[in-house]
Scaffold this active site. Structure first.
Site, PDB file in Angstrom:
ATOM      1  CG  HIS A 192      10.938  17.665   9.156  1.00 49.41           C
ATOM      2  ND1 HIS A 192      11.214  16.646  10.021  1.00 49.41           N
ATOM      3  CD2 HIS A 192      12.127  18.123   8.717  1.00 49.41           C
ATOM      4  CE1 HIS A 192      12.529  16.486  10.082  1.00 49.41           C
ATOM      5  NE2 HIS A 192      13.098  17.364   9.302  1.00 49.41           N
ATOM      6  CD  GLU A 219      21.069  15.803  10.399  1.00 49.61           C
ATOM      7  OE1 GLU A 219      20.211  16.674  10.604  1.00 49.61           O
ATOM      8  OE2 GLU A 219      21.070  15.103   9.373  1.00 49.61           O
ATOM      9  CG  ASN A 262      16.428  22.235  12.575  1.00 48.90           C
ATOM     10  OD1 ASN A 262      16.711  23.230  13.211  1.00 48.90           O
ATOM     11  ND2 ASN A 262      16.102  22.262  11.305  1.00 48.90           N
ATOM     12  CG  ASP A 263      17.492  15.840  13.118  1.00 48.35           C
ATOM     13  OD1 ASP A 263      16.492  15.456  13.761  1.00 48.35           O
ATOM     14  OD2 ASP A 263      17.529  15.871  11.881  1.00 48.35           O
ATOM     15  CB  CYS A 287      21.996  24.212   7.233  1.00 44.71           C
ATOM     16  SG  CYS A 287      22.104  22.453   7.582  1.00 44.71           S
TER      17      CYS A 287
HETATM   18  C1  PEP Z   1      18.720  19.824  10.956  1.00 48.61           C
HETATM   19  O1  PEP Z   1      18.489  18.748  11.513  1.00 48.61           O
HETATM   20  O2  PEP Z   1      19.130  20.836  11.558  1.00 48.61           O
HETATM   21  C2  PEP Z   1      18.495  19.956   9.512  1.00 48.61           C
HETATM   22  C3  PEP Z   1      18.880  21.035   8.868  1.00 48.61           C
HETATM   23  O3  PEP Z   1      17.831  18.949   8.898  1.00 48.61           O
HETATM   24  P1  PEP Z   1      16.237  18.734   8.977  1.00 48.61           P
HETATM   25  O4  PEP Z   1      15.644  19.897   9.703  1.00 48.61           O
HETATM   26  O5  PEP Z   1      15.753  18.592   7.595  1.00 48.61           O
HETATM   27  O6  PEP Z   1      16.148  17.455   9.762  1.00 48.61           O
HETATM   28 MG    MG Z   2      18.136  16.999  10.315  1.00 51.27          MG
END
Ligand code: PEP
Ligand code: MG
Length: 582
Positions: A191, A435, A458-459, A506
């Protein structure tokens, strides 16, 4: 000149003076002091030594009283080292003859002593290195004491070089003066990396140790495109980077022409390019760059960038600002995703004790466990829903039960508002993040219960591949191009299609042009990307046909290794949109 390879997490190039923060957050100052400051610097060193000695004496006396003289002797030995005339002389010489700053002289000398002890065969003597490090820290603390806060009170542009930065520390960097940052630790999915993009400053993480090689004020180049850090660059290198920056600016000018144009493929399919934001003010930038709305507002940053717990009004004001910027365009606001590396002390003290926080009490689990926190946010969201097309999205949903619970709390908060005659939009859309691999596997059930979905790669990558998104040690295994990740995306898109629900993507990969053709080819029609990526992604969409994208996706899906997939996608994108550097 020294080059370090790290991981590029936020694009752009920054050239400037270093501000160095060591492992404990100490600012490592300039190496040299002015000639006429030598006397006052010597006095500062003497004062720091006196204060450190007094502190050690107090410790010695207290420990002797509590535990006996054999323990007190540890501090007596520290005192002896601190007062050693040879050490004094050496430090003073470095300041008077070489014009080193006292901090630099202390660090350099004591680290050299510690190294000698470390190299000794006897484990007893090697352990003395720890004592020397202790003395170094104590002296530095007294020398730097009042300067620690300087990072909060900057007056000139700097590049921050640090051992690590938490997402909140990164979020609180002063954007007027911090032109880029580098951390020794960290990885692409962290993050902290996401915050760097939000701040729109070049950033490189995971370089490994190098801070002992630099001091404050050294000239540094951060190349956020290549993940490179160059210490003490030569004239030629500086000139090359200045040329590159010029080219980048001219590309941006050309892309700016796209602001008013929609993202439509050459065969006429409309793609929606939305913005990912962490701070309300970014909504304005998204609008200026011609986005189709906000596809992900990470509201937890309201907590991460504030010392106090935001109340309902703070939430409301932030959401209302974003809604007003977007007018009638959709705004997807995600409920709090706190926990794991996005820890707000105020919200969740137990996280420190969690052995495995990414698999622990984070995100929707935390909200469901902490109902007052959740309800406060939902009230503010509902109140802001009358201002436009606000949609609510729940993060990290892994079971249908969890989703139903979250919806129940929402329904309950709606009742409260209705009773209190506070207006809100009852028909607002409610969606979920995909995710967790479980959500992909059970996608047919989830689509029945939501209005829309958004894939958070991302997750999803970290949970599918069992690779911590913020751990430098396994950063090489963390890849959006991994065939398993591609299949999960494909399954999620198919599930959403069958259930007749819109699905967007996203995660950070949506902002990299090299993945755009693949994602369109897999059936994605909405991409939510970091603001700075909006023009480039639009440009790719406007340069390709869906048939072309489907072919690229089919070929990529047939490859076995992440590395081959990435190389193929990069090449295909370069061919289709040669003017973009990918
Ligand atoms: C993700 O996990 O892809 C996401 C958009 O959420 P974050 O990066 O805030 O965990
Ligand atoms: Mg996430």
């Amino acid at each position: 000149m020294q080059r370090l390879q790290g991981i590029a997490v936020s694009p752009g190039v920054a050239i400037g003076e270093a501000l160095v923060l060591d492992r404990e957050g100490f600012r490592i100052p300039r190496r040299f002091v002015a000639r006429d400051a030598v006397e006052s610097e010597l006095a500062r060193l003497a004062e720091a030594r006196r204060a450190a000695a007094a502190e050690i004496e107090r410790n010695r006396d207290a420990v002797t009283r509590e535990l006996g003289p054999q323990y007190g002797a540890i501090f007596a030995a520290h005192l002896q080292m601190l007062n050693d005339p040879q050490l004094q002389q050496e430090l003073e010489q470095l300041i008077t003859q070489r014009h080193y700053s006292p901090e630099y002289a202390v660090s350099r000398t004591l680290r050299r002593y510690a190294k000698v002890f470390e190299s000794l065969e006897s484990s007893l003597l090697a352990a003395r290195a720890g004592d020397i490090a202790d003395i170094e820290k104590r002296l530095l603390r007294h020398l730097l004491g009042e300067r620690r806060e300087e990072i909060a009170h900057l007056t000139s542009p700097v590049l921050v070089l640090a051992y690590s930065l938490t997402p909140s520390e990164a979020a609180n960097l002063d954007r007027r003066y911090v032109r880029g940052f580098v951390t020794e630790t960290g990885a692409a999915g962290s993050h902290t990396a996401i915050v760097a993009e939000a701040l729109a400053i070049p950033a490189v993480v995971g370089t490994g140790p190098f801070l002992s090689e630099v001091s404050g004020g050294d000239l540094v180049i951060i190349d956020g495109n290549q993940g490179l850090v160059i210490l003490q660059p030569d004239e030629q290198t500086i000139a090359r980077y200045q040329r590159e920056a010029e080219q980048q600016r001219s590309l941006e000018t050309r892309l700016a022409a796209l602001t008013e144009l929609p993202a439509v493929t050459t065969d006429g399919t409309r793609i929606h390019v939305l913005g990912n934001i962490e701070f309300p003010h970014e909504a304005r930038l998204c609008r200026e760059l011609g986005c189709d709305g906000i596809g992900l507002y990470r509201t937890e940053f309201l907590y991460l960038s504030s010392d106090t717990v935001p109340d309902e009004e703070d939430h409301y004001q932030a959401y209302a600002y974003v809604m007003r910027q977007m007018e009638s365009k959709p705004v997807v606001i995600r409920t709090l995703d706190l926990g794991a590396d996005k820890l707000a002390v105020v919200a969740h003290r137990a996280s420190d004790e969690e052995p495995n926080p990414f698999l622990g009490l984070r995100s929707i689990r935390l909200s469901l466990r902490n109902l007052p926190l959740f309800r406060t946010q939902l009230r503010a969201l509902l109140r802001a829903s009358v201002l436009g097309e606000l949609r609510i999205m729940f993060p990290l949903i892994s079971t249908v039960m969890e989703l139903r619970q979250a919806r129940m709390v929402l329904a309950d908060v709606m009742e409260d508002l209705e009773e209190a005659q506070i207006p809100f939009r009852r028909q607002l859309q409610v969606g979920m993040m995909v995710e967790v691999p479980a959500a992909v596997i059970m996608i047919d059930q989830f689509v029945e219960e939501v209005d829309f979905l958004s894939i958070g790669t991302n997750d999803l990558i970290q949970y599918a591949l069992a690779v911590d998104r913020s751990n430098k040690e396994v950063a090489g295994l963390y890849s959006a191009a991994d065939p398993a990740v591609l299949r999960l995306i494909q399954l999620a898109v198919r599930g959403a299609r069958q259930g007749n629900r819109p699905i967007s993507l996203c995660g950070q990969m949506s902002g990299y042009p090299m993945y755009t053709m693949l994602l369109l080819g897999l059936g994605i029609r909405q991409l939510s990307v970091p603001p700075a990526a909006i023009p480039e992604i639009k440009q790719v969409c406007r340069s390709v046909s869906l048939a072309q994208c489907e072919e690229v996706a089919a070929r990529a899906m047939a490859l076995e290794h992440a590395r081959d997939v990435a190389a193929y996608l990069r090449e295909a994108t370069r061919k289709a949109v040669p003017e973009l550097v990918v």
